[in-house]
Enzyme design. Structure first.
Site, PDB file in Angstrom:
ATOM      1  N   CYS A   1       0.814  -1.225   0.000  1.00 41.77           N
ATOM      2  CA  CYS A   1       0.000   0.000   0.000  1.00 41.77           C
ATOM      3  C   CYS A   1       0.840   1.264   0.000  1.00 41.77           C
ATOM      4  O   CYS A   1       0.341   2.344  -0.305  1.00 41.77           O
ATOM      5  CB  CYS A   1      -0.933  -0.002   1.206  1.00 41.77           C
ATOM      6  SG  CYS A   1      -1.965  -1.457   1.228  1.00 41.77           S
TER       7      CYS A   1
ATOM      8  N   HIS B   1      -4.023   6.796   1.943  1.00 46.13           N
ATOM      9  CA  HIS B   1      -4.307   5.432   1.491  1.00 46.13           C
ATOM     10  C   HIS B   1      -5.719   5.056   1.939  1.00 46.13           C
ATOM     11  O   HIS B   1      -6.134   5.385   3.057  1.00 46.13           O
ATOM     12  CB  HIS B   1      -3.276   4.472   2.106  1.00 46.13           C
ATOM     13  CG  HIS B   1      -3.582   3.033   1.835  1.00 46.13           C
ATOM     14  ND1 HIS B   1      -3.835   2.561   0.562  1.00 46.13           N
ATOM     15  CD2 HIS B   1      -3.690   1.956   2.661  1.00 46.13           C
ATOM     16  CE1 HIS B   1      -4.076   1.267   0.624  1.00 46.13           C
ATOM     17  NE2 HIS B   1      -4.002   0.870   1.881  1.00 46.13           N
TER      18      HIS B   1
ATOM     19  N   ASN C   1     -10.088  -0.942  -1.323  1.00 46.44           N
ATOM     20  CA  ASN C   1      -8.639  -0.781  -1.174  1.00 46.44           C
ATOM     21  C   ASN C   1      -7.936  -1.370  -2.409  1.00 46.44           C
ATOM     22  O   ASN C   1      -7.879  -2.581  -2.569  1.00 46.44           O
ATOM     23  CB  ASN C   1      -8.207  -1.511   0.106  1.00 46.44           C
ATOM     24  CG  ASN C   1      -6.719  -1.389   0.392  1.00 46.44           C
ATOM     25  OD1 ASN C   1      -5.958  -0.883  -0.430  1.00 46.44           O
ATOM     26  ND2 ASN C   1      -6.301  -1.865   1.554  1.00 46.44           N
TER      27      ASN C   1
HETATM   28  O1  UT7 Z   1      -4.176  -1.716   3.178  1.00 46.40           O
HETATM   29  C1  UT7 Z   1      -3.348  -2.563   3.880  1.00 46.40           C
HETATM   30  C2  UT7 Z   1      -3.421  -2.330   5.324  1.00 46.40           C
HETATM   31  N1  UT7 Z   1      -4.654  -2.861   5.827  1.00 46.40           N
HETATM   32  C3  UT7 Z   1      -5.390  -2.157   6.669  1.00 46.40           C
HETATM   33  O2  UT7 Z   1      -5.093  -1.039   6.988  1.00 46.40           O
HETATM   34  C4  UT7 Z   1      -6.608  -2.835   7.236  1.00 46.40           C
HETATM   35  C5  UT7 Z   1      -6.650  -2.684   8.739  1.00 46.40           C
HETATM   36  N2  UT7 Z   1      -7.742  -3.409   9.370  1.00 46.40           N
HETATM   37  C6  UT7 Z   1      -9.030  -3.055   9.221  1.00 46.40           C
HETATM   38  O3  UT7 Z   1      -9.363  -2.166   8.476  1.00 46.40           O
HETATM   39  C7  UT7 Z   1     -10.064  -3.767  10.060  1.00 46.40           C
HETATM   40  O4  UT7 Z   1      -9.420  -4.524  11.065  1.00 46.40           O
HETATM   41  C8  UT7 Z   1     -10.999  -4.706   9.246  1.00 46.40           C
HETATM   42  C9  UT7 Z   1     -11.938  -3.878   8.377  1.00 46.40           C
HETATM   43  C10 UT7 Z   1     -10.173  -5.630   8.380  1.00 46.40           C
HETATM   44  C11 UT7 Z   1     -11.864  -5.540  10.200  1.00 46.40           C
HETATM   45  O5  UT7 Z   1     -12.602  -4.683  11.052  1.00 46.40           O
HETATM   46  P1  UT7 Z   1     -12.581  -4.922  12.631  1.00 46.40           P
HETATM   47  O6  UT7 Z   1     -13.465  -3.898  13.214  1.00 46.40           O
HETATM   48  O7  UT7 Z   1     -11.154  -4.958  13.086  1.00 46.40           O
HETATM   49  O8  UT7 Z   1     -13.276  -6.329  12.732  1.00 46.40           O
HETATM   50  P2  UT7 Z   1     -12.693  -7.674  13.339  1.00 46.40           P
HETATM   51  O9  UT7 Z   1     -11.663  -8.271  12.462  1.00 46.40           O
HETATM   52  O10 UT7 Z   1     -12.381  -7.475  14.788  1.00 46.40           O
HETATM   53  O11 UT7 Z   1     -13.990  -8.597  13.278  1.00 46.40           O
HETATM   54  C12 UT7 Z   1     -15.180  -8.277  14.037  1.00 46.40           C
HETATM   55  C13 UT7 Z   1     -16.217  -9.322  13.730  1.00 46.40           C
HETATM   56  C14 UT7 Z   1     -15.696 -10.741  13.864  1.00 46.40           C
HETATM   57  O12 UT7 Z   1     -16.733 -11.547  14.382  1.00 46.40           O
HETATM   58  P3  UT7 Z   1     -16.744 -11.924  15.952  1.00 46.40           P
HETATM   59  O13 UT7 Z   1     -15.450 -12.638  16.191  1.00 46.40           O
HETATM   60  O14 UT7 Z   1     -16.814 -10.603  16.675  1.00 46.40           O
HETATM   61  O15 UT7 Z   1     -17.957 -12.758  16.075  1.00 46.40           O
HETATM   62  C15 UT7 Z   1     -15.436 -11.143  12.442  1.00 46.40           C
HETATM   63  O16 UT7 Z   1     -15.508 -12.545  12.261  1.00 46.40           O
HETATM   64  O17 UT7 Z   1     -16.667  -9.190  12.384  1.00 46.40           O
HETATM   65  C16 UT7 Z   1     -16.568 -10.446  11.735  1.00 46.40           C
HETATM   66  N3  UT7 Z   1     -16.313 -10.224  10.305  1.00 46.40           N
HETATM   67  C17 UT7 Z   1     -17.301 -10.008   9.410  1.00 46.40           C
HETATM   68  N4  UT7 Z   1     -18.642  -9.973   9.542  1.00 46.40           N
HETATM   69  C18 UT7 Z   1     -19.364  -9.719   8.448  1.00 46.40           C
HETATM   70  C19 UT7 Z   1     -15.126 -10.170   9.669  1.00 46.40           C
HETATM   71  N5  UT7 Z   1     -15.322  -9.917   8.364  1.00 46.40           N
HETATM   72  C20 UT7 Z   1     -16.658  -9.818   8.183  1.00 46.40           C
HETATM   73  C21 UT7 Z   1     -17.470  -9.573   7.057  1.00 46.40           C
HETATM   74  N6  UT7 Z   1     -18.803  -9.528   7.225  1.00 46.40           N
HETATM   75  N7  UT7 Z   1     -16.960  -9.357   5.820  1.00 46.40           N
END
Ligand code: UT7
Length: 329
Positions: free
Chosen positions: A111, A252, A282
């Site tokens: 990125c 980004h 992204n």
């Molecule tokens: O560009 C390269 C660098 N990358 C980044 O900067 C990305 C950085 N990370 C993020 O933007 C965020 O961490 C994400 C958008 C990837 C995820 O958001 P989050 O608020 O950190 O969610 P999480 O991973 O903690 O997941 C929360 C919940 C989980 O369920 P439980 O364990 O709470 O029951 C996940 O399994 O959301 C669930 N989940 C989803 N639910 C519906 C994960 N992906 C999805 C989905 N749809 N697509």
């Protein structure tokens, strides 16, 4: 001698995939994707390679300047989804473009690819090693997405941008300052497990789905919020600027919450923050040049504007660049 971006263009594939497209494939929904990331839709192209995304942008950049491909001295392709492992995508793009006087190379900083590429190009121009460097930056993320993994496949899209870097005709304008960082301790949190020399492709790696993006979202999120905000603030501070002096932050586009945290730290109101994550997701190395190109196309950048570019991505790699915009709107 100062270098400047003298033209900018972008290309995204025409087919739009809204959040609802995923709903019958994986357990997700539009509301989760929108509220956690800011994404509403993205573009995918299931044909061709990343150089096919870059070629239209590269042609347009040259047209805008009234130049031909033969005027390019060097091509830097910033991507993690090159057409092939080798030859370089720079060589492939050179042939497609007909830029037969150019040498070039690929640059893999995920990125942060565009920021790394832009500073490499500007340093070459400033030193006199090259007169015109074409920086093409983008990714065809659909080629490495696991469409059964809801934690990653909804986040990314395909797209690319291109800029031409030349000597600035007005030395008060151009690329003014940069902070580029890297921390290899980030590898466990964001990587592609197989396909490289460490773990060459086998039937087993394919069966285990090891050729796709792996991300531990929360760990990356925490590092990204701090990393991108820190360097964006630092570049203002060491140039004696405040948020009031900045016309645009072009960050980004990985997550709207990361962008908001960076803007807050810089003391920027939201009308000065370029956001298009809602439309493209992204696109990895593509996000910043695409955003810059849209701002320029929409005549929102004025000559002399202070523009801050900021990124965070795999490696970890991150950084910020301060530009005093030098193209007439
Ligand atoms: O560009 C390269 C660098 N990358 C980044 O900067 C990305 C950085 N990370 C993020 O933007 C965020 O961490 C994400 C958008 C990837 C995820 O958001 P989050 O608020 O950190 O969610 P999480 O991973 O903690 O997941 C929360 C919940 C989980 O369920 P439980 O364990 O709470 O029951 C996940 O399994 O959301 C669930 N989940 C989803 N639910 C519906 C994960 N992906 C999805 C989905 N749809 N697509």
């Amino acid at each position: 001698m100062k270098a400047a971006i003298t033209s900018v263009a972008h290309y995204v594939p025409p087919t739009i995939y809204p959040n609802s497209w995923f709903e019958d494939k994986i357990e997700t929904n539009d509301e989760w994707i929108r509220t956690r990331t800011g994404i509403r839709e993205r573009r995918f192209s299931f044909e061709g390679g990343v150089t096919d995304l870059m070629l239209p942008a590269a042609k347009e950049v040259l047209e805008q300047r009234g130049l031909t491909p033969l005027d390019v001295d060097c091509i830097i392709v910033c991507t993690i989804t090159g057409d092939r492992v080798f030859p370089s995508s720079a060589a492939i793009l050179q042939r497609k473009l007909g830029a037969m006087n150019a040498w070039g190379f690929d640059l893999a900083a995920a990125c942060s690819g565009f920021l790394y590429g832009l500073i490499t190009a500007s340093t070459m121009v400033e030193s006199g090693a090259a007169r015109r460097v074409l920086v093409c930056s983008g990714d065809k993320m659909s080629s490495i997405l696991d469409f059964t993994d809801r934690a990653t496949c909804v986040l990314f899209g395909d797209g690319a941008g291109a800029v031409l870097v030349e000597q600035s005709s007005d030395q008060s304008l151009g690329i003014c300052d940069h902070i580029l960082r890297m921390d290899g301790n980030g590898e466990p949190y964001l990587h592609q497990k197989a396909g490289g020399s460490l773990r060459p492709p086998t039937l087993e790696t394919v069966a285990n789905r090891e050729h796709y993006v792996f991300q531990e979202g929360q760990s990356v999120f925490k590092s990204a919020v701090k990393g991108m905000a820190d360097v964006s603030y630092e570049i203002l501070e060491r140039n004696g600027l405040t948020g009031d002096d900045v016309a645009w932050l072009v960050p980004h586009q990985a997550n709207l919450r990361i962008i908001d945290a960076t803007a807050d730290r810089m003391g920027l109101t939201r009308d000065k923050v370029m956001v298009n994550i809602d439309r493209y997701g992204n696109t990895t190395a593509g996000t910043i040049p695409i955003a810059l190109s849209e701002l320029h196309r929409d005549r929102k950048l004025k000559k002399g504007d202070n523009v801050v570019l900021a990124s965070f991505g795999a490696g970890f790699t991150w950084g910020a660049i301060l530009i005093r915009w030098s193209i007439d709107s």
